[in-house]
Design an enzyme around this catalytic site. Structure first.
Site, mmCIF file in Angstrom:
data_model
loop_
_atom_site.group_PDB
_atom_site.id
_atom_site.type_symbol
_atom_site.label_atom_id
_atom_site.label_comp_id
_atom_site.label_asym_id
_atom_site.label_seq_id
_atom_site.Cartn_x
_atom_site.Cartn_y
_atom_site.Cartn_z
ATOM 1 N N ASP A 107 0.838 -1.206 0.000
ATOM 2 C CA ASP A 107 0.000 0.000 0.000
ATOM 3 C C ASP A 107 0.870 1.252 0.000
ATOM 4 O O ASP A 107 2.028 1.207 0.423
ATOM 5 C CB ASP A 107 -0.889 0.028 1.255
HETATM 6 N N1 URA Z 1 -1.238 -5.937 3.925
HETATM 7 C C1 URA Z 1 -1.732 -4.680 3.930
HETATM 8 O O1 URA Z 1 -2.755 -4.408 4.521
HETATM 9 N N2 URA Z 1 -1.061 -3.750 3.246
HETATM 10 C C2 URA Z 1 0.112 -3.983 2.594
HETATM 11 O O2 URA Z 1 0.694 -3.051 2.012
HETATM 12 C C3 URA Z 1 0.599 -5.291 2.613
HETATM 13 C C4 URA Z 1 -0.092 -6.254 3.281
#
Ligand code: URA
Length: 242
Positions: A107
């Site tokens: 993310d």
């Molecule tokens: N899980 C999440 O919620 N975000 C990420 O970036 C990776 C795994």
């Protein structure tokens, strides 16, 4: 003997410039193959068998590159984006020419280990849902994380869309109003770690990936920095104990 590829294609692939720039380098007599000056950049050559030099420097040819990045927040793990900076924007020109892409996504507000490569087969092996390559995250979570959460994650939890996760391994580093944990998951659903904590009524306030397969993030890398993987590290990505 293998016929090889066009000299300008080989040199462009490993970052010596555009085909036009390489044609000019050749015209200037700056490129040699096995010690002989080559003025024609369309010549075919096998880079595994012949020694190519540019400006008298030996060219290190490889088809694939493998990079480990410590992804910072605010940057998108995609090759293109209209609004935000991408992880590709953080790379030197030398690596952009390889047309690497991120192996899986983090993310925009997640930091840590991101692999970039142009090796589609390796990416497929690491991401294939059948392989269950583990990914370990360090997270800070609002709420007291305790034994019931360890048990729930060990069992698998139900996400907001009804998906039942595979069993995951939760380790508590600090249990407090904001807890610190490490979580290893064996799949990669969208926002999985954040949604797993939501499933047990808690909220992730900081997330960092620290491991993929048996490969750990190099702590010497500052946020936004990257380096090439060694041969052993490439193997570690694909080897792990469940
Ligand atoms: N899980 C999440 O919620 N975000 C990420 O970036 C990776 C795994």
């Amino acid at each position: 003997m293998a016929k090889g590829q066009r000299l300008d294609k080989i040199l462009a692939h490993i970052g010596y410039g555009s085909r036009r720039e390489i044609r000019d380098l050749c015209k200037k007599g700056l490129v040699t193959i096995d010690g002989k000056t080559v003025k024609d950049s369309s010549l075919h050559v096998n880079p595994e068998e012949s020694e190519i030099r540019v400006n008298n420097e030996a060219v290190h040819y490889r088809e694939f590159v493998y990079l480990m990045m410590n992804k910072p927040q605010g940057v998108i793990s995609a090759t293109e984006d209209t609004r935000h900076e991408t992880v590709i924007d953080l790379l030197d020109k030398q690596y952009k020419s390889f047309e690497v892409f991120p192996v899986g996504r983090l993310d925009i507000d997640t930091e840590g280990l991101l692999i970039l490569t142009n090796d589609g087969q390796l990416a497929h092996r690491v991401l294939s849902p059948k392989k269950h390559v583990p990914k370990t995250y360090y997270a800070e979570v609002e709420g007291i994380v305790g034994q019931t959460d360890i048990a729930a994650f060990k069992q698998g939890v139900t996400l907001d869309d009804g998906y039942e996760t595979l069993p995951a391994k939760l380790e508590i580093i600090k249990s407090d109003t904001v807890s610190a944990i490490e979580l290893t998951i064996y799949e990669g659903k969208f926002h999985q770690v954040k949604r797993m904590f939501e499933a047990v009524g808690k909220s992730v306030v900081y997330l960092q990936r620290i491991k993929m397969g048996a490969l750990a993030l190099d702590e010497a890398l500052e946020l936004g920095e990257y380096r090439e993987l060694t041969e052993e590290e490439i193997q570690l990505l694909c080897t792990y104990d469940i």
